[in-house]
Scaffold this motif. Sequence first.
Motif, PDB file in Angstrom:
ATOM      1  N   PHE A 154     -42.225  18.100  12.316  1.00 43.76           N
ATOM      2  CA  PHE A 154     -42.954  18.028  13.577  1.00 43.76           C
ATOM      3  C   PHE A 154     -44.233  17.214  13.417  1.00 43.76           C
ATOM      4  CE2 PHE A 154     -46.011  19.471  16.699  1.00 43.76           C
ATOM      5  CZ  PHE A 154     -45.267  19.563  17.877  1.00 43.76           C
ATOM      6  N   ILE A 155     -44.987  17.480  12.353  1.00 47.28           N
ATOM      7  CA  ILE A 155     -46.263  16.807  12.136  1.00 47.28           C
ATOM      8  C   ILE A 155     -46.057  15.353  11.731  1.00 47.28           C
ATOM      9  CG2 ILE A 155     -48.393  16.802  10.791  1.00 47.28           C
ATOM     10  CD1 ILE A 155     -48.137  19.113  12.782  1.00 47.28           C
ATOM     11  N   ALA A 156     -45.126  15.121  10.809  1.00 46.04           N
ATOM     12  CA  ALA A 156     -44.899  13.764  10.316  1.00 46.04           C
ATOM     13  C   ALA A 156     -44.443  12.833  11.438  1.00 46.04           C
ATOM     14  CB  ALA A 156     -43.863  13.783   9.195  1.00 46.04           C
ATOM     15  N   THR A 157     -43.483  13.286  12.234  1.00 47.35           N
ATOM     16  CA  THR A 157     -42.977  12.427  13.303  1.00 47.35           C
ATOM     17  C   THR A 157     -43.963  12.323  14.464  1.00 47.35           C
ATOM     18  OG1 THR A 157     -41.737  14.299  14.276  1.00 47.35           O
ATOM     19  CG2 THR A 157     -40.575  12.890  12.706  1.00 47.35           C
ATOM     20  N   LEU A 158     -44.795  13.345  14.642  1.00 47.47           N
ATOM     21  CA  LEU A 158     -45.845  13.261  15.660  1.00 47.47           C
ATOM     22  C   LEU A 158     -46.861  12.190  15.269  1.00 47.47           C
ATOM     23  CD1 LEU A 158     -46.990  14.452  18.299  1.00 47.47           C
ATOM     24  CD2 LEU A 158     -48.288  16.078  16.893  1.00 47.47           C
TER      25      LEU A 158
ATOM     26  N   ILE B 185     -41.502  13.414   4.920  1.00 51.16           N
ATOM     27  CA  ILE B 185     -40.890  14.735   5.097  1.00 51.16           C
ATOM     28  C   ILE B 185     -40.165  15.193   3.836  1.00 51.16           C
ATOM     29  CG2 ILE B 185     -39.117  16.005   6.376  1.00 51.16           C
ATOM     30  CD1 ILE B 185     -39.826  14.129   8.782  1.00 51.16           C
ATOM     31  N   ALA B 186     -39.313  14.314   3.281  1.00 49.68           N
ATOM     32  CA  ALA B 186     -38.480  14.717   2.151  1.00 49.68           C
ATOM     33  C   ALA B 186     -39.263  14.786   0.841  1.00 49.68           C
ATOM     34  CB  ALA B 186     -37.307  13.735   2.011  1.00 49.68           C
TER      35      ALA B 186
ATOM     36  N   GLY C  52     -38.169   4.805  10.118  1.00 47.94           N
ATOM     37  CA  GLY C  52     -37.392   5.946   9.644  1.00 47.94           C
ATOM     38  C   GLY C  52     -37.631   6.220   8.172  1.00 47.94           C
ATOM     39  N   LEU C  53     -37.808   5.151   7.395  1.00 44.72           N
ATOM     40  CA  LEU C  53     -38.096   5.302   5.969  1.00 44.72           C
ATOM     41  C   LEU C  53     -39.420   6.019   5.751  1.00 44.72           C
ATOM     42  CD1 LEU C  53     -37.492   4.681   2.988  1.00 44.72           C
ATOM     43  CD2 LEU C  53     -38.618   2.466   3.313  1.00 44.72           C
ATOM     44  N   VAL C  54     -40.437   5.636   6.522  1.00 44.74           N
ATOM     45  CA  VAL C  54     -41.743   6.296   6.399  1.00 44.74           C
ATOM     46  C   VAL C  54     -41.624   7.776   6.760  1.00 44.74           C
ATOM     47  CG1 VAL C  54     -44.095   6.383   7.291  1.00 44.74           C
ATOM     48  CG2 VAL C  54     -43.019   4.172   6.842  1.00 44.74           C
ATOM     49  N   ASN C  55     -40.939   8.067   7.869  1.00 45.57           N
ATOM     50  CA  ASN C  55     -40.734   9.468   8.259  1.00 45.57           C
ATOM     51  C   ASN C  55     -40.018  10.238   7.160  1.00 45.57           C
ATOM     52  OD1 ASN C  55     -41.956   9.481  10.798  1.00 45.57           O
ATOM     53  ND2 ASN C  55     -40.090   8.859  11.862  1.00 45.57           N
TER      54      ASN C  55
ATOM     55  N   LEU D  37     -39.875  13.426  16.694  1.00 46.49           N
ATOM     56  CA  LEU D  37     -40.621  13.198  17.928  1.00 46.49           C
ATOM     57  C   LEU D  37     -41.022  11.740  18.108  1.00 46.49           C
ATOM     58  CD1 LEU D  37     -43.032  16.288  17.873  1.00 46.49           C
ATOM     59  CD2 LEU D  37     -40.818  16.080  19.015  1.00 46.49           C
ATOM     60  N   SER D  38     -40.697  10.904  17.146  1.00 45.86           N
ATOM     61  CA  SER D  38     -41.192   9.527  17.164  1.00 45.86           C
ATOM     62  C   SER D  38     -40.181   8.517  17.683  1.00 45.86           C
ATOM     63  CB  SER D  38     -41.630   9.116  15.758  1.00 45.86           C
ATOM     64  OG  SER D  38     -40.529   9.107  14.861  1.00 45.86           O
TER      65      SER D  38
END
Length: 344
Positions: A147-151, A139-140, A132-135, A94-95
């Motif tokens: 959903f929460i991480a990218t929000l 997540i991984a 993208g690295l932070v996301n 979502l980011s």
Amino acid sequence: MTQPASAARKDAPTSAATPDTGGKGTRRPALVRWDVRTLSLLGVLLALVAVGGVTQPDSFLATSNLQLVLTQASVIGVVTVGMTFVITSGGIDLSVGAIVALASVWATTLATQEFGFAGILFTAVLVGVGCGLVNGLLIAYGGMVPFIATLAMLASARGLALQITDGRTQMVTVTEVLDLGVKDAYVLGVPPLVLVFAAVTVIGWLVLNRTTFGRRTVAVGGNAEAARLAGIDVRRQRLYLYLLSGLCCGIAAFLLIVLAGSGQNTNGNLYELDAIAAAIIGGTLLSGGRGTIVGSVLGVLIFTTITNIFALNNLETAVQQIAKGAIIVAAVLVQRRTLRGGDA
């Protein structure tokens, strides 16, 4: 160990899964369904072109307008390629719109522009990959729901972009960057931005359909546990996928800088919804396990053409959004009917 691997291949589509498994009997129906989906999208796109040609023949079919449509599709199209990989793996991002905004404003600060063309391009890509690295890490390896991480990244990146610009537009003064948007830079009548979009599309298609990375992406989206038992490092694969999404956002941010000649904190507004919608109507399953780069690109072209037709005919934005919503609903219903009619 053999049984989980077979399960992973069963859940994954044969059109994007490992080509050395399955057999002709299982591959032909899937390939036929993919052809039908692609032809259907092409039919919708041609129908829209016909509508535009009938309603505004002088304006819509003009070379300059067709170039404009392709150029506008290029920015969101690059983002959609990255989004297709993420959704195919069973994730969501979502980011992307906020990352495009942050990358565009960070790359257009006065300090960055002092380094010229290379500085702007490098900064845009670096910021995109960094986000993208932070996301991916959250997540991984952090165990957060995509959903929460990218929000959270959406909110953070938008806030940081606003803080950098203080709500002001940052104009680009680097001539080499601005020159990419003028007609003199066109190659055989094709804008450079469209060429970049075409290159990203071709590379994305090859990676998803002809590499081990693509087969692992499909396997993770089809059945993550079976993929893990088959020897795939699911966490690392997901990290790479969000890095890829961030890279696409960085490239898109640079294209947007060329197109607009500036950086703004409002750039990339609702890109996440447009990219997800384009991927879905293109045939990528929102639940993961199946994705198509060609379908996603056609979805982008369909939405961009609709926007252009509505603008030329001075139709209300509300009607345009209703039309897009109807297309999304129809695409999802077709997907469900296809899945019920046979194996994915």
